[in-house]
Design a protein around this motif. Structure first.
Motif, mmCIF file in Angstrom:
data_model
loop_
_atom_site.group_PDB
_atom_site.id
_atom_site.type_symbol
_atom_site.label_atom_id
_atom_site.label_comp_id
_atom_site.label_asym_id
_atom_site.label_seq_id
_atom_site.Cartn_x
_atom_site.Cartn_y
_atom_site.Cartn_z
ATOM 1 N N CYS A 203 -1.082 1.275 -6.001
ATOM 2 C CA CYS A 203 -0.943 2.853 -6.014
ATOM 3 C C CYS A 203 -2.278 3.508 -6.617
ATOM 4 O O CYS A 203 -3.099 3.117 -7.363
ATOM 5 N N GLN B 225 0.844 -1.064 0.068
ATOM 6 C CA GLN B 225 0.121 -0.083 -0.060
ATOM 7 C C GLN B 225 0.954 1.130 -0.077
ATOM 8 O O GLN B 225 1.757 1.639 0.779
ATOM 9 N N VAL B 226 0.578 2.191 -0.864
ATOM 10 C CA VAL B 226 1.662 3.430 -1.152
ATOM 11 C C VAL B 226 0.849 4.380 -1.391
ATOM 12 O O VAL B 226 -0.417 4.507 -1.628
ATOM 13 N N HIS B 227 1.346 5.662 -1.102
ATOM 14 C CA HIS B 227 0.719 6.996 -1.160
ATOM 15 C C HIS B 227 0.991 7.517 -2.653
ATOM 16 O O HIS B 227 1.732 6.608 -3.516
ATOM 17 N N GLN C 86 5.470 6.065 -1.628
ATOM 18 C CA GLN C 86 6.039 5.682 -0.362
ATOM 19 C C GLN C 86 4.937 4.877 0.298
ATOM 20 O O GLN C 86 3.801 5.042 0.048
ATOM 21 N N SER C 87 5.514 3.914 0.871
ATOM 22 C CA SER C 87 4.581 3.037 1.499
ATOM 23 C C SER C 87 3.976 3.763 2.880
ATOM 24 O O SER C 87 4.523 4.658 3.325
ATOM 25 N N THR C 88 2.638 3.280 2.969
ATOM 26 C CA THR C 88 1.730 4.072 3.892
ATOM 27 C C THR C 88 2.303 3.772 5.270
ATOM 28 O O THR C 88 2.314 4.127 6.376
ATOM 29 N N SER C 89 3.294 2.744 5.384
ATOM 30 C CA SER C 89 3.869 2.168 6.732
ATOM 31 C C SER C 89 5.335 2.903 7.015
ATOM 32 O O SER C 89 5.795 3.080 8.092
#
Length: 462
Positions: A346, A324-326, A330-333
């Motif tokens: 994405c 899961q990315v913004h 970038q990873s949301t984590s």
């Protein structure tokens, strides 16, 4: 492009480019996955940040060579020799100035900022390279996808996937074996003499449609050679099985209808609204009635992220194991971890949709990250990725190519077919090669491929 070793038998590589540095002050970017996005990104970053001494670029992949996945259906049908279309990561690293590490990514330590690569073993189980840890300041996951069988009984055991050159070669070899067996049965007049070779392709997306068309072309070409001289119509039954209402469900109904007519002209049997319930060694079972005889079954119905992504330290993935990315990728984590291509979910827009797993998405994301990571190294704010759909083209072998082309100058996609569609279809691959190797090497590679097709058989028989 020179012929090179096949993936499974090639010597493992641990190679560095011309500007390797152990300076801890230099930003270290590790890219996992050498597909369309990963290799393109490593090459661009090495030529910009690497040459300027601002970053050290490391590419990790479990195979020693790169192959453009949209060509897998041609490799599987025997119309293309993958050894002449593979690019060695070690060579690319040396030419452009990044480091290549061969091995399978297995773990992430976000606290210490390092990844683990599994030990590499030879065919006899002896260790070639030990397990290693690679430190990073920025990690980019570009690992592609794996086949999603949706829990269908027997699918993983009896339906071939089409993820790599090894899978394409397995399908091609099985096809030739089935043809040899069937031709012998005709000559010996055995009980199986009148039974056609049944090929079931499960999933009517672009990969399944192109494979069906390519296989039909292949059986026509095989008829020229006595060991495989079967009637390309009577002695083969090629089925394309789709659970949805139409082939190419992601494209417009106009393209879908045209595609189905072209498949009909090729003698491919399309079974839409047909859900596969079980795959056996000799049959495919569906909710539509009697079992379908099956000499070869291949699964092109869905994909998911690599299973290892589900095991990473605190990294969020969706139900398909995609990172899961913004919109910055970038990873949301973790802001130090980026994702691109098929392995990343994405956002397509602010309404909540997500981009489809396509080669052009990975290509555009690689271009974006090549610019965005320059901003990151310079300590500047990251831009957001905006996808621009260039259209989709689907090849049908001798029947031609159809699809749509899009542009910011057009108010809506334009349907194309004929010589224009075929020319653009071929140019897309050449552009990919030019991006990685430069114009001169791409031109030489194009000329060498043209010559090969005039001095070698059109189909691989071994």
């Amino acid at each position: 492009m020179a012929a090179i070793d096949q993936q499974a038998g090639a010597t493992p590589q641990r190679t560095q480019g011309a500007r390797r540095t152990d300076n801890p002050a230099v930003h270290r970017i590790v890219i996992v996955g050498g597909g369309v996005g990963g290799l393109g990104l490593a090459t661009r970053l090495a030529e910009s940040l690497g040459r300027a001494g601002l970053a050290h670029i490391v590419l990790v992949d479990r195979w020693p060579t790169h192959f453009w996945k949209p060509l897998l259906h041609e490799a599987a049908s025997g119309q293309l020799d993958p050894a002449t279309h593979q690019l060695q990561y070690a060579v690319q690293a040396q030419r452009h100035g990044f480091e290549f590490e061969q091995g399978e990514f297995s773990a992430l330590n976000r606290t210490e900022r390092h990844i683990t690569i599994n030990a590499l073993h030879d065919a006899d189980g002896r260790e070639i390279l030990p397990a290693r840890q690679l430190a990073f300041d920025t990690l980019v996951l570009a690992m592609g996808s794996v086949t999603q069988y949706f829990g269908v009984p027997g699918a993983a055991e009896h339906a071939l996937p089409l993820e790599s050159v090894a899978h394409a070669e397995a399908f091609r070899r099985k096809l030739l074996d089935c043809c040899l067996r069937a031709n012998h049965a005709r000559r010996a007049r055995t009980a199986q003499a009148d039974t056609p070779v049944s090929i079931n392709i499960i999933g009517a997306g672009a990969t399944g449609v192109e494979l069906a068309a390519a296989v039909r072309d292949t059986v026509r070409l095989l008829n020229r050679y006595s060991p495989f001289s079967l009637d390309p119509v009577r002695d083969f039954r090629i089925r394309l099985i789709e659970s949805g209402a139409r082939v190419l469900p992601a494209l417009s109904e106009t393209i879908s209808a045209r595609a189905e007519r072209m498949l009909g002209n090729l003698g491919v049997e399309v079974l839409s609204n047909t859900r596969v319930t079980e795959v056996r060694a000799d049959a495919v079972l569906t909710d539509g009635g009697a079992p379908l005889a099956s000499d070869i079954a291949i699964w092109t119905a869905g994909i998911a992220g690599p299973p290892v992504l589900r095991t990473l330290d605190g990294i969020a993935v969706n139900r398909n194991a995609q990172l899961q990315v913004h919109r910055t990728l970038q990873s949301t984590s973790d802001a130090n971890v980026f994702g691109l291509g098929d392995c990343a979910a994405c956002p397509a827009d602010h309404a909540g949709g997500f981009l489809a797993p396509r080669a052009q998405v990975a290509h555009q994301q690689a271009l974006f990250l090549a610019r965005a990571l320059k901003c990151r190294v310079a300590g500047e704010a990251l831009p957001e990725f905006v996808y621009r759909d260039a259209g989709t083209l689907v090849g049908f072998g001798r029947e031609g190519t159809i699809g749509s082309l899009s542009s910011s100058l057009l108010t809506q996609p334009v349907f194309v077919d004929g010589w224009l569609a075929t020319s653009v279809y071929r140019l897309i691959y050449r552009r990919h090669i030019m991006t990685l190797t430069g114009f001169a090497r791409m031109a030489l590679d194009t000329a060498s491929q043209w010559l090969r097709r005039r001095v070698h058989p059109l189909i691989r028989l071994h």
